[in-house]
Structure formats: C-alpha cells, structure tokens
Write a protein that holds these residues in place. Structure first.
Motif, PDB file in Angstrom:
ATOM      1  N   ASP A 104       0.845  -1.212   0.000  1.00 20.13           N
ATOM      2  CA  ASP A 104       0.000   0.000   0.000  1.00 20.13           C
ATOM      3  C   ASP A 104       0.877   1.258   0.000  1.00 20.13           C
ATOM      4  OD1 ASP A 104      -2.331  -1.366  -0.079  1.00 20.13           O
ATOM      5  OD2 ASP A 104      -2.879  -1.056   2.034  1.00 20.13           O
ATOM      6  N   GLN A 105       1.895   1.231   0.858  1.00 17.33           N
ATOM      7  CA  GLN A 105       2.804   2.388   0.935  1.00 17.33           C
ATOM      8  C   GLN A 105       3.582   2.562  -0.369  1.00 17.33           C
ATOM      9  OE1 GLN A 105       2.241   0.095   3.206  1.00 17.33           O
ATOM     10  NE2 GLN A 105       2.519   0.836   5.298  1.00 17.33           N
ATOM     11  N   LEU A 106       3.982   1.439  -0.965  1.00 20.67           N
ATOM     12  CA  LEU A 106       4.708   1.519  -2.237  1.00 20.67           C
ATOM     13  C   LEU A 106       3.816   2.120  -3.331  1.00 20.67           C
ATOM     14  CD1 LEU A 106       7.140   0.845  -4.068  1.00 20.67           C
ATOM     15  CD2 LEU A 106       6.139  -1.430  -4.408  1.00 20.67           C
ATOM     16  N   ILE A 107       2.574   1.670  -3.395  1.00 26.50           N
ATOM     17  CA  ILE A 107       1.649   2.190  -4.413  1.00 26.50           C
ATOM     18  C   ILE A 107       1.434   3.692  -4.196  1.00 26.50           C
ATOM     19  CG2 ILE A 107      -0.746   2.087  -5.240  1.00 26.50           C
ATOM     20  CD1 ILE A 107      -0.585  -0.993  -4.459  1.00 26.50           C
ATOM     21  N   GLN A 108       1.224   4.068  -2.928  1.00 28.18           N
ATOM     22  CA  GLN A 108       1.018   5.489  -2.608  1.00 28.18           C
ATOM     23  C   GLN A 108       2.248   6.308  -3.025  1.00 28.18           C
ATOM     24  OE1 GLN A 108      -1.849   6.897  -0.608  1.00 28.18           O
ATOM     25  NE2 GLN A 108      -0.956   8.542  -1.819  1.00 28.18           N
ATOM     26  N   HIS A 109       3.417   5.770  -2.729  1.00 25.98           N
ATOM     27  CA  HIS A 109       4.656   6.470  -3.079  1.00 25.98           C
ATOM     28  C   HIS A 109       4.768   6.644  -4.595  1.00 25.98           C
ATOM     29  CE1 HIS A 109       8.807   7.794  -2.794  1.00 25.98           C
ATOM     30  NE2 HIS A 109       9.091   6.944  -3.762  1.00 25.98           N
ATOM     31  N   LEU A 110       4.462   5.569  -5.338  1.00 25.01           N
ATOM     32  CA  LEU A 110       4.552   5.650  -6.799  1.00 25.01           C
ATOM     33  C   LEU A 110       3.528   6.632  -7.363  1.00 25.01           C
ATOM     34  CD1 LEU A 110       5.159   1.857  -7.573  1.00 25.01           C
ATOM     35  CD2 LEU A 110       6.784   3.720  -7.931  1.00 25.01           C
ATOM     36  N   GLU A 111       2.338   6.620  -6.786  1.00 27.42           N
ATOM     37  CA  GLU A 111       1.319   7.581  -7.254  1.00 27.42           C
ATOM     38  C   GLU A 111       1.806   9.018  -7.063  1.00 27.42           C
ATOM     39  OE1 GLU A 111      -3.027   5.463  -6.937  1.00 27.42           O
ATOM     40  OE2 GLU A 111      -2.251   6.367  -5.116  1.00 27.42           O
ATOM     41  N   ASN A 112       2.376   9.275  -5.903  1.00 26.68           N
ATOM     42  CA  ASN A 112       2.877  10.634  -5.625  1.00 26.68           C
ATOM     43  C   ASN A 112       4.026  10.986  -6.565  1.00 26.68           C
ATOM     44  OD1 ASN A 112       1.044  10.864  -3.578  1.00 26.68           O
ATOM     45  ND2 ASN A 112       2.496  10.302  -1.954  1.00 26.68           N
ATOM     46  N   LYS A 113       4.935  10.057  -6.697  1.00 29.83           N
ATOM     47  CA  LYS A 113       6.138  10.294  -7.499  1.00 29.83           C
ATOM     48  C   LYS A 113       5.800  10.508  -8.980  1.00 29.83           C
ATOM     49  CE  LYS A 113      10.686  10.164  -7.589  1.00 29.83           C
ATOM     50  NZ  LYS A 113      11.568  10.981  -6.783  1.00 29.83           N
ATOM     51  N   VAL A 118      -3.360   4.809  -9.875  1.00 25.44           N
ATOM     52  CA  VAL A 118      -3.350   3.454 -10.437  1.00 25.44           C
ATOM     53  C   VAL A 118      -4.294   3.414 -11.650  1.00 25.44           C
ATOM     54  CG1 VAL A 118      -4.032   1.052  -9.998  1.00 25.44           C
ATOM     55  CG2 VAL A 118      -2.744   2.328  -8.270  1.00 25.44           C
ATOM     56  N   GLY A 119      -3.823   2.814 -12.724  1.00 24.39           N
ATOM     57  CA  GLY A 119      -4.623   2.735 -13.958  1.00 24.39           C
ATOM     58  C   GLY A 119      -4.311   3.863 -14.924  1.00 24.39           C
ATOM     59  N   GLU A 120      -3.483   4.810 -14.469  1.00 17.48           N
ATOM     60  CA  GLU A 120      -3.178   5.964 -15.321  1.00 17.48           C
ATOM     61  C   GLU A 120      -1.709   5.942 -15.757  1.00 17.48           C
ATOM     62  OE1 GLU A 120      -6.425   8.986 -13.268  1.00 17.48           O
ATOM     63  OE2 GLU A 120      -4.288   9.365 -12.976  1.00 17.48           O
ATOM     64  N   THR A 121      -1.407   6.868 -16.693  1.00 18.15           N
ATOM     65  CA  THR A 121      -0.049   7.002 -17.224  1.00 18.15           C
ATOM     66  C   THR A 121       0.514   8.356 -16.815  1.00 18.15           C
ATOM     67  OG1 THR A 121      -0.538   5.539 -19.076  1.00 18.15           O
ATOM     68  CG2 THR A 121       1.312   7.042 -19.370  1.00 18.15           C
TER      69      THR A 121
END
Ligand code: FES
Length: 179
Positions: A104-113, A118-121
């Motif tokens: 969850d934290q990794l996904i959140q970090h990637l979204e911010n970065k 999720v699902g977007e480019t």
C-alpha cells in the motif's frame, strides 16, 4: 450520425513474424490456435505495450481464426493492455502477503512520485501504474513486475532508483534479447 472510426491494418516486423512462426511450429497444422497466448504477448511487445483491435484482427488473420476468438482471450487476461500505455508498465502486487510487507505504501509512493493514480499514465509518458494480484514472489514483497522482470523488496529509495533506471533504459522486444 457519427461514422465508426476507420480501422487501420497493422503489420508485424520480420523479427516478430519469425517469433510467431516459431510458436506456431510447436503445434499441428490444425491446432495452430493453441499458439494464441504467446502470439498475443508478441503483439503487445510489438505494438508499444498494448493490443489494439487492429492488432487482434491481424493475429486472427495469421492464425486463420475468427477475430472474436482473439478478442475473447485478449479481454479475459489482465496482462494484456487494451489501451495505450506508457513506455514502462509497473505492475505492483497488492495481494495480502505483499500488502503486509508494505505494498500500500509503495503504491502510494509511486502515485505521488509519478503524479498519476493506479490505472493511469504519467504525464511524461514513461510509466503506466497498475496493480495486480499475487505474482508468486510473496516472500520478497513489496514487489512489482515490468515486462518479464521482477523488482523485489522495494522501498521508497529503491523504487525511486528503479524509476530512474527504467527512464534511462531502452525497451527491447523479447526476440531482440539474447535468450
Ligand atoms: S502476494 Fe505479492 S507476490 Fe504473492
């Protein structure tokens, strides 16, 4: 009344066609359809990481089957992207064991970065962010997959480094690699 968009025929490169023929040669002449899944992977690699209806039609033509038979398979499996994606598709495992280890934290970090959900480019076109179910690397989560490669035990720092490395990398098609 709007006219349906005109379909443009697509062509596989010689390298991709050779790979397709190699897979088809594994099956008897009247069972060539059995090569459909690997050929869809080839189509996805060949045409920028996603499979358009035109690409599916071409696969149907090569295998001498009905287009609907290709559509059924390509739309069933989540590993096939049916709309344009970024240069790299990050597939982050979000299943229980990886979640317990911080997905969850990794996904959140990637979204911010990346500045996308999720699902977007990402706006620079470099990354599409996806979540997937268990990739059978549960003891080394949180992890993600990019094409055939796994990246494991990720944290914010190693994920940032991975993004930089991927950004600088050249995407090779599997049949261009020496394996
Ligand atoms: S739960 Fe993530 S790889 Fe299995």
């Amino acid at each position: 009344m709007d006219q349906p968009a005109e379909k443009k025929e697509v062509q596989f490169s010689e390298g991709a066609l050779a790979e397709i023929r190699r897979y088809m040669s594994h099956y008897p002449a009247d069972r060539q359809k059995s090569a459909l899944l690997p050929i869809l992977h080839i189509a996805q690699a060949e045409f920028g990481g996603w499979i358009s209806p035109e690409a599916m039609d071409k696969v149907a033509e090569i295998l001498n089957i009905q287009p609907i038979e290709v559509y059924e398979v390509a739309t069933f499996y989540t590993m096939f992207n049916l709309k344009p994606v970024g240069k790299h598709v990050l597939e982050v495992c979000r299943t229980g064991p990886c979640m317990l280890r911080g997905s969850d934290q990794l996904i959140q970090h990637l979204e911010n970065k990346l500045g996308c959900a999720v699902g977007e480019t990402s706006a620079d076109g470099n990354f599409t962010l996806k979540t997937v179910e268990c990739l059978a690397s549960c003891g080394t989560g949180p992890m993600l997959q990019v094409r055939e490669q796994y990246y494991e035990n990720l944290d914010a720092a190693s994920a940032d480094q991975l993004l930089e490395d991927l950004k600088a990398s050249t995407v090779k098609k599997p049949w261009e690699e020496n394996y």
